[in-house]
Design a protein around this motif. Structure first.
Motif, PDB file in Angstrom:
ATOM      1  N   ASP A   1      -5.421   2.222  -7.633  1.00 15.24           N
ATOM      2  CA  ASP A   1      -6.386   2.601  -6.731  1.00 15.24           C
ATOM      3  C   ASP A   1      -7.727   3.183  -7.557  1.00 15.24           C
ATOM      4  O   ASP A   1      -7.443   4.239  -8.395  1.00 15.24           O
TER       5      ASP A   1
ATOM      6  N   ARG B   1      -0.748  -1.827  -8.528  1.00 12.71           N
ATOM      7  CA  ARG B   1      -2.165  -1.868  -8.305  1.00 12.71           C
ATOM      8  C   ARG B   1      -2.691  -0.424  -8.261  1.00 12.71           C
ATOM      9  O   ARG B   1      -2.192   0.312  -7.683  1.00 12.71           O
TER      10      ARG B   1
ATOM     11  N   ASP C   1       1.289   0.428  -5.180  1.00  7.29           N
ATOM     12  CA  ASP C   1       0.062   1.064  -5.130  1.00  7.29           C
ATOM     13  C   ASP C   1       0.410   2.432  -5.956  1.00  7.29           C
ATOM     14  O   ASP C   1       1.058   3.324  -5.520  1.00  7.29           O
TER      15      ASP C   1
ATOM     16  N   VAL D   1     -15.968  -1.149  -2.163  1.00  6.12           N
ATOM     17  CA  VAL D   1     -15.886  -2.418  -2.759  1.00  6.12           C
ATOM     18  C   VAL D   1     -17.127  -3.067  -3.385  1.00  6.12           C
ATOM     19  O   VAL D   1     -17.264  -3.274  -4.682  1.00  6.12           O
TER      20      VAL D   1
ATOM     21  N   GLU E   1      -8.228  -2.049  -9.013  1.00  9.16           N
ATOM     22  CA  GLU E   1      -9.167  -2.014  -8.127  1.00  9.16           C
ATOM     23  C   GLU E   1     -10.486  -1.230  -8.792  1.00  9.16           C
ATOM     24  O   GLU E   1     -10.425  -0.003  -8.701  1.00  9.16           O
TER      25      GLU E   1
ATOM     26  N   ASN F   1      -9.328  -7.426   2.365  1.00 10.95           N
ATOM     27  CA  ASN F   1      -8.189  -6.447   1.854  1.00 10.95           C
ATOM     28  C   ASN F   1      -8.206  -5.602   3.125  1.00 10.95           C
ATOM     29  O   ASN F   1      -8.915  -5.579   3.921  1.00 10.95           O
TER      30      ASN F   1
ATOM     31  N   ASP G   1      -9.893  -2.701   3.198  1.00 13.55           N
ATOM     32  CA  ASP G   1     -11.171  -1.924   3.019  1.00 13.55           C
ATOM     33  C   ASP G   1     -12.239  -2.473   3.538  1.00 13.55           C
ATOM     34  O   ASP G   1     -13.208  -1.965   3.586  1.00 13.55           O
TER      35      ASP G   1
ATOM     36  N   PHE H   1     -14.056  -8.335  -6.774  1.00 15.39           N
ATOM     37  CA  PHE H   1     -14.911  -8.297  -5.294  1.00 15.39           C
ATOM     38  C   PHE H   1     -16.295  -9.027  -5.360  1.00 15.39           C
ATOM     39  O   PHE H   1     -16.832  -8.755  -4.399  1.00 15.39           O
TER      40      PHE H   1
ATOM     41  N   SER I   1       1.034  -1.271  -0.038  1.00 17.75           N
ATOM     42  CA  SER I   1       0.160  -0.174  -0.025  1.00 17.75           C
ATOM     43  C   SER I   1       0.979   1.187  -0.085  1.00 17.75           C
ATOM     44  O   SER I   1       2.180   1.308   0.194  1.00 17.75           O
TER      45      SER I   1
ATOM     46  N   TRP J   1     -14.637  -1.062  -8.369  1.00 19.45           N
ATOM     47  CA  TRP J   1     -16.093  -1.259  -8.019  1.00 19.45           C
ATOM     48  C   TRP J   1     -17.056  -1.709  -9.217  1.00 19.45           C
ATOM     49  O   TRP J   1     -17.706  -0.505  -9.072  1.00 19.45           O
TER      50      TRP J   1
ATOM     51  N   PHE K   1      -9.269  -6.910  -9.233  1.00 23.59           N
ATOM     52  CA  PHE K   1      -9.861  -7.680  -8.211  1.00 23.59           C
ATOM     53  C   PHE K   1     -11.356  -8.118  -8.597  1.00 23.59           C
ATOM     54  O   PHE K   1     -12.123  -7.080  -9.000  1.00 23.59           O
TER      55      PHE K   1
END
Length: 555
Positions: A188, A186, A72, A209, A263, A323, A325, A287, A25, A265, A285
């Motif tokens: 964000d 990764r 990150d 998420v 990442e 993770n 979050d 989710f 991170s 959502w 990811f």
């Protein structure tokens, strides 16, 4: 808070665990208003974590151990202490400096209302008026009618990705870290960089998420022609894909395999799969898997849909259960209602069943590691760590806790420093006995040294599962559902046919998770390779898989 040399000193733990890569991170210069996701300088290490030389040493040592390093990248927003934002405040409306961010004139007669009705993910409005900032520069700005967008905290102003200068700067940041040897990024909030033209009002709500609560595919048009935006206008806009195509070209300039991990959502999974088309990102990811309830039907449906969507674009499926979050899955699966769970758990909230949660977590992990694709593990889950559900409110740091006035406890409970040594100060995290979030006193039993070499411990389960996963080639296998359990309400049973030579002796592996109310017999002719918990023996002498247990079987 720990530092980069501390991570370097623990890399042997990861190598022995059996993972392929480490994702860090943010460790950039930051005022730490949101755990480092408020970046003040993308090209430097925050002094509290070390130096650029320390980052170089970490990367070098990881590579010596055969570990890749993913860092990150936070491209949606910066810190309000970033030099660009300080310049934007000083330069005023209409300036090139403000054009790097999303500044807009306020609504109402004197600009006293925000430009639109968007909410921050952390609670409250997603806009802050410049003149309301205590650091607004000078009396002339008392009449500044502009507001700036922050989809997260007020200290995290959103960048304007329509501005070529922003795109060029972030590509330069990519090259800076690639030149230092990192293996990937990764990304964000990968779905948030581009906003809908005109920044239209949107009455929905977005959560970490899980994403938007409204149906993204339900069109709605009023008789007067007004279109309601069911897909959030601040997320998953088509324009993000050209950004990632350009980043893909940047990574292609470098030797070796470099990776972009999204990442995002995004729902449905078919839209998420667009991020991992051949010329964009490499992984995203999943989710949907993380938020699936502890239900055979839901898990089976998610697994099938994930493969269908990713296979359509030729990309691997990526699995994750915990993770930084979300509530740790060892606690989340011990709640009366499973799925994503609440945004944090406090002492006064309903408490998870610790034993039930850990048993299900071990079973869920073994199911995940038995699936083809890439699996991501969150620090401490290999120790079976539960959520810290009794963290005092005066110790909390998550901006979500403050912006919702405590209605959401936030993510601090899953971020508590790990217990390394049962009898050491701060369980081996620091020589002083201090840690930036207090550790529960009962964590001695979860310490790494208390589990090392102990048969049946969660740490040894992870080590064994990762070793078998590699030896049997499960990550690159192909999956089919066992016919007798295709419609089962209590069992997930899939066959992983690993990609291997038919003469190498490696068997297909049947992954069986029992989510029912009674034990399940191991089929005749099958042997157990590994199980998430102790197996039982039936009255007839048969080996049985208990409830909330996963086993890998081979013929």
């Amino acid at each position: 808070m720990g530092d980069l040399p501390g991570i370097t000193a623990r890399l042997d733990h990861l190598a022995r665990l059996g993972v392929d890569a480490l994702w860090l991170s943010p460790f950039y210069r930051s005022p730490q208003a949101d755990g480092g996701y408020d970046v003040a300088d993308y090209r430097d290490v925050d002094p509290r974590f070390g130096t650029l030389a320390d980052a170089d040493a970490l990367i070098a040592r990881a590579h010596e151990l055969g570990l890749r390093v993913i860092v990150d990248l936070v491209p949606n927003h910066t810190s309000d202490e970033h030099e660009w934002f300080r310049a934007a405040l000083a330069a005023g409306a209409g300036s090139p400096e403000r054009a790097r961010y999303v500044f807009r004139e306020g609504d109402g007669e004197t600009g006293e209302e925000p430009p639109n009705n968007w909410e921050s993910i952390f609670g409250g409005a997603a806009w802050t008026r410049v003149r309301n900032r205590p650091d607004a520069p000078g009396s002339a700005w008392e009449h500044d009618t502009q507001w700036y967008l922050h989809l997260f905290d007020t200290s995290q102003p959103d960048l304007n990705w329509e501005n070529p200068a922003v795109r060029a700067e972030m590509e330069s940041v990519l090259r800076f870290w690639l030149d230092r040897g990192v293996d990937g990024f990764r990304v964000d909030v990968a779905h948030g960089l581009v906003k809908a033209a005109g920044l239209p009002d949107w009455s929905g709500h977005v959560t970490m998420v899980e994403g938007a609560e409204e149906d993204p595919d339900a069109p709605s048009v009023e008789p007067d022609g007004t279109v309601h935006h069911h897909r959030p206008p601040m997320f998953d806009q088509d324009g993000v894909h050209e950004i990632y195509r350009s980043w893909n070209r940047v990574l292609a300039e470098y030797d070796g395999e470099r990776v972009l991990v999204a990442e995002a959502w995004v729902e449905p999974v078919e839209r998420l799969a667009r991020y991992v088309r051949a010329d964009e990102m490499h992984q995203a990811f999943n989710f949907a898997f993380l938020v699936s309830p502890w239900s055979a039907a839901d898990l089976r449906r998610c697994i099938a849909a994930s493969y269908e969507a990713n296979d359509a674009v030729g990309a691997p499926t990526t699995w994750v259960l915990s993770n930084h979050d979300v509530v740790r899955h060892a606690s989340r699966l011990g709640l009366s209602r499973t799925g994503k769970g609440p945004n944090g758990i406090g002492a006064e909230d309903p408490q998870p069943d610790v034993e039930l949660g850990l048993g299900r977590a071990r079973a869920a992990t073994l199911l995940m590691l038995g699936l083809p694709g890439s699996a991501y593990l969150y620090q401490g889950e290999e120790l079976g760590l539960p959520e810290h559900t009794a963290l005092p409110d005066d110790e909390r740091e998550d901006p979500a806790f403050f912006r919702t006035r405590g209605a959401e406890k936030g993510r601090d409970g899953c971020r508590v420093p790990l217990p390394w040594e049962a009898a050491a100060p701060a369980f081996g995290f620091s020589a002083t006995g201090e840690s930036w979030l207090p550790q529960p006193a009962g964590w001695a039993e979860f310490a790494a040294d208390a589990q090392d070499g102990v048969e049946g411990s969660t740490l040894e389960l992870y080590r064994a599962a990762l070793r078998l996963r590699r030896e049997l080639g499960l990550g690159s296998g192909s999956l089919t559902t066992e016919a007798e359990h295709r419609e089962s309400t209590s069992v997930v049973a899939v066959r992983n046919a690993a990609a291997h030579d038919e003469h190498d002796g490696r068997p297909d592996v049947v992954v069986v998770t029992n989510l029912g109310r009674r034990s399940l017999p191991v089929p005749d002719g099958h042997r157990v390779l590994i199980a998430s918990g102790p197996l039982t023996t039936g009255p007839d002498g048969s080996v049985r898989i208990p409830v909330d247990t996963t086993a890998w079987l081979a013929r």
